[in-house]
Design a protein around this motif. Structure first.
Motif, PDB file in Angstrom:
ATOM      1  N   TRP A   7       0.746  -6.165  28.664  1.00  0.00           N
ATOM      2  CA  TRP A   7       2.083  -6.248  29.242  1.00  0.00           C
ATOM      3  C   TRP A   7       2.271  -5.075  30.194  1.00  0.00           C
ATOM      4  N   LEU A   8       2.634  -5.386  31.430  1.00  0.00           N
ATOM      5  CA  LEU A   8       2.753  -4.372  32.482  1.00  0.00           C
ATOM      6  C   LEU A   8       4.189  -4.271  32.974  1.00  0.00           C
ATOM      7  N   GLU A   9       4.602  -3.026  33.237  1.00  0.00           N
ATOM      8  CA  GLU A   9       5.893  -2.794  33.882  1.00  0.00           C
ATOM      9  C   GLU A   9       5.694  -1.739  34.965  1.00  0.00           C
ATOM     10  N   PHE A  10       6.059  -2.103  36.195  1.00  0.00           N
ATOM     11  CA  PHE A  10       5.889  -1.207  37.338  1.00  0.00           C
ATOM     12  C   PHE A  10       7.203  -0.508  37.687  1.00  0.00           C
ATOM     13  N   ALA A  11       7.097   0.751  38.084  1.00  0.00           N
ATOM     14  CA  ALA A  11       8.267   1.494  38.558  1.00  0.00           C
ATOM     15  C   ALA A  11       8.856   0.797  39.779  1.00  0.00           C
ATOM     16  N   PRO A  12      10.179   0.873  39.973  1.00  0.00           N
ATOM     17  CA  PRO A  12      10.805   0.211  41.123  1.00  0.00           C
ATOM     18  C   PRO A  12      10.181   0.605  42.459  1.00  0.00           C
ATOM     19  N   GLU A  13       9.738   1.864  42.585  1.00  0.00           N
ATOM     20  CA  GLU A  13       9.161   2.325  43.843  1.00  0.00           C
ATOM     21  C   GLU A  13       7.876   1.580  44.199  1.00  0.00           C
ATOM     22  N   LEU A  14       7.253   0.942  43.207  1.00  0.00           N
ATOM     23  CA  LEU A  14       5.981   0.253  43.432  1.00  0.00           C
ATOM     24  C   LEU A  14       6.144  -1.249  43.620  1.00  0.00           C
ATOM     25  N   HIS A  15       7.381  -1.728  43.574  1.00  0.00           N
ATOM     26  CA  HIS A  15       7.603  -3.172  43.634  1.00  0.00           C
ATOM     27  C   HIS A  15       7.158  -3.790  44.960  1.00  0.00           C
ATOM     28  N   ARG A  23       8.012  -7.888  39.413  1.00  0.00           N
ATOM     29  CA  ARG A  23       9.077  -6.947  39.740  1.00  0.00           C
ATOM     30  C   ARG A  23      10.235  -7.103  38.752  1.00  0.00           C
ATOM     31  N   GLY A  24      10.803  -5.982  38.368  1.00  0.00           N
ATOM     32  CA  GLY A  24      12.039  -6.046  37.603  1.00  0.00           C
ATOM     33  C   GLY A  24      11.882  -6.120  36.102  1.00  0.00           C
ATOM     34  N   GLY A  25      10.687  -5.911  35.556  1.00  0.00           N
ATOM     35  CA  GLY A  25      10.530  -5.932  34.110  1.00  0.00           C
ATOM     36  C   GLY A  25       9.091  -6.148  33.695  1.00  0.00           C
ATOM     37  N   ARG A  26       8.882  -6.383  32.408  1.00  0.00           N
ATOM     38  CA  ARG A  26       7.534  -6.578  31.884  1.00  0.00           C
ATOM     39  C   ARG A  26       6.978  -7.936  32.302  1.00  0.00           C
ATOM     40  N   LEU A  44      -3.835  -5.694  41.489  1.00  0.00           N
ATOM     41  CA  LEU A  44      -2.509  -6.282  41.654  1.00  0.00           C
ATOM     42  C   LEU A  44      -1.825  -5.808  42.940  1.00  0.00           C
ATOM     43  N   GLY A  45      -2.520  -4.981  43.732  1.00  0.00           N
ATOM     44  CA  GLY A  45      -2.013  -4.593  45.040  1.00  0.00           C
ATOM     45  C   GLY A  45      -1.499  -3.177  45.165  1.00  0.00           C
ATOM     46  N   VAL A  46      -1.570  -2.386  44.104  1.00  0.00           N
ATOM     47  CA  VAL A  46      -1.002  -1.040  44.135  1.00  0.00           C
ATOM     48  C   VAL A  46      -2.104  -0.010  44.370  1.00  0.00           C
ATOM     49  N   PRO A  47      -2.107   0.707  45.497  1.00  0.00           N
ATOM     50  CA  PRO A  47      -3.106   1.767  45.691  1.00  0.00           C
ATOM     51  C   PRO A  47      -2.907   2.866  44.648  1.00  0.00           C
ATOM     52  N   LEU A  48      -3.986   3.385  44.101  1.00  0.00           N
ATOM     53  CA  LEU A  48      -3.858   4.441  43.095  1.00  0.00           C
ATOM     54  C   LEU A  48      -3.273   5.717  43.674  1.00  0.00           C
ATOM     55  N   THR A  49      -3.320   5.868  44.997  1.00  0.00           N
ATOM     56  CA  THR A  49      -2.677   7.026  45.617  1.00  0.00           C
ATOM     57  C   THR A  49      -1.174   7.046  45.344  1.00  0.00           C
ATOM     58  N   GLU A  71      -1.454  -4.347  24.525  1.00  0.00           N
ATOM     59  CA  GLU A  71      -0.953  -3.031  24.947  1.00  0.00           C
ATOM     60  C   GLU A  71       0.209  -3.189  25.914  1.00  0.00           C
ATOM     61  N   GLU A  72       1.195  -2.317  25.775  1.00  0.00           N
ATOM     62  CA  GLU A  72       2.346  -2.277  26.671  1.00  0.00           C
ATOM     63  C   GLU A  72       2.166  -1.092  27.603  1.00  0.00           C
ATOM     64  N   ILE A  73       2.056  -1.389  28.895  1.00  0.00           N
ATOM     65  CA  ILE A  73       1.667  -0.390  29.886  1.00  0.00           C
ATOM     66  C   ILE A  73       2.781  -0.201  30.903  1.00  0.00           C
ATOM     67  N   THR A  74       3.120   1.050  31.147  1.00  0.00           N
ATOM     68  CA  THR A  74       4.091   1.409  32.179  1.00  0.00           C
ATOM     69  C   THR A  74       3.362   2.123  33.302  1.00  0.00           C
ATOM     70  N   VAL A  75       3.581   1.659  34.532  1.00  0.00           N
ATOM     71  CA  VAL A  75       2.962   2.263  35.706  1.00  0.00           C
ATOM     72  C   VAL A  75       4.056   2.977  36.489  1.00  0.00           C
ATOM     73  N   ARG A  76       4.011   4.296  36.481  1.00  0.00           N
ATOM     74  CA  ARG A  76       5.018   5.088  37.175  1.00  0.00           C
ATOM     75  C   ARG A  76       4.572   5.401  38.607  1.00  0.00           C
ATOM     76  N   ALA A  77       5.554   5.684  39.447  1.00  0.00           N
ATOM     77  CA  ALA A  77       5.254   6.100  40.823  1.00  0.00           C
ATOM     78  C   ALA A  77       4.861   7.567  40.834  1.00  0.00           C
ATOM     79  N   VAL A  78       4.179   7.973  41.887  1.00  0.00           N
ATOM     80  CA  VAL A  78       3.778   9.367  42.028  1.00  0.00           C
ATOM     81  C   VAL A  78       5.013  10.263  42.053  1.00  0.00           C
ATOM     82  N   ALA A  79       4.895  11.432  41.438  1.00  0.00           N
ATOM     83  CA  ALA A  79       6.021  12.367  41.379  1.00  0.00           C
ATOM     84  C   ALA A  79       6.292  12.959  42.757  1.00  0.00           C
TER      85      ALA A  79
END
Length: 245
Positions: A7-15, A23-26, A44-49, A71-79
């Motif tokens: 289960w994946l959830e992406f930060a809004p900045e990565l949508h 987008r918008g949830g798990r 899924l299209g997100v550069p690791l940078t 596994e429940e995975i959260t992908v945060r945007a770079v700080a």
């Protein structure tokens, strides 16, 4: 055997990088059970940078982590500001970011620029050889493993691009210290030293000059200075640095 489902959830900045169902949830994803989490995210299209922390059940894991079933995975945007890989940071911009390169140089930031286009492989090699952060809107380029470091430029508009880079990397600003044409350093110059580059009106009207130590380009406070000074003042006001002169 069934493939693991995570289960994946992406930060809004990565949508902007992922398809609308993610987008918008798990969202659920079947993996092959062997690929790393970094590979899954990039697929899924997100550069690791652009990825900050990767969390599994709230616990940070490296991008080399291999996801397990459920596994429940959260992908945060770079700080922001992003921890510096070098101080001060140096940059390399691709052929589509010429205006941004000139504005960065105006602020005294070391910003190399490749024009004409030399190709992704050569850009990545230069980034690695010179330890420069590659700035680009090309996701494919930012996925190249040989890059020393990279960052996606989120806007088409030069003013927003500049704010994006300054807020992310917080480079020290030293306005009017670099050549906007070649990125070389500027030094004070006498009117005599730059006379060959001056028109009669310029020679009569101005007495303070600077010259690039690399290409010899002369600079003075001409008719365009007020527009450039506004760019400098806005950047210094928001992000700090030496005052415009």
């Amino acid at each position: 055997m069934d493939r693991p489902q995570i289960w994946l959830e992406f930060a809004p900045e990565l949508h902007l990088f992922v398809s609308s169902p993610r987008r918008g949830g798990r969202s659920a994803l079947r993996t092959d059970g062997a690929s790393t989490l970094g590979h899954v995210v990039e697929s899924l299209g997100v550069p690791l940078t652009e990825v900050g922390e990767l969390l599994v059940g709230g616990r940070p894991v490296p991008d080399s982590h291999i996801p397990s079933d459920a596994e429940e995975i959260t992908v945060r945007a770079v700080a922001r500001p992003q921890p510096a890989t070098a101080a001060p940071p140096r940059f390399l911009l691709d052929v589509h970011l010429g205006t941004l390169a000139r504005r960065m140089r105006l602020l005294g930031i070391d910003a190399a620029y490749e024009n004409p286009d030399i190709g992704d492989a050569a850009l990545a090699a230069r980034s690695a050889a010179e330890q420069r952060v590659m700035l680009s809107r090309d996701r494919g380029l930012l996925r190249r493993r040989e890059l020393w470091a990279g960052a996606y430029v989120y806007s088409h508009r030069p003013a927003e691009q500049l704010r994006d880079v300054l807020s992310r990397f917080a480079p020290p600003l030293a306005p009017w210290s670099r050549c906007t044409a070649c990125n070389g350093e500027l030094r004070p110059a006498s009117k005599t030293a730059v006379r060959e580059q001056l028109h009669d009106g310029t020679e009569r009207s101005y007495d303070a000059f600077a010259q690039c130590v690399e290409c010899g380009q002369a600079y003075w406070r001409g008719a365009h200075h007020a527009r450039l000074e506004a760019i400098v003042d806005d950047a210094v006001r928001e992000f700090g640095g030496a005052a415009a002169v």
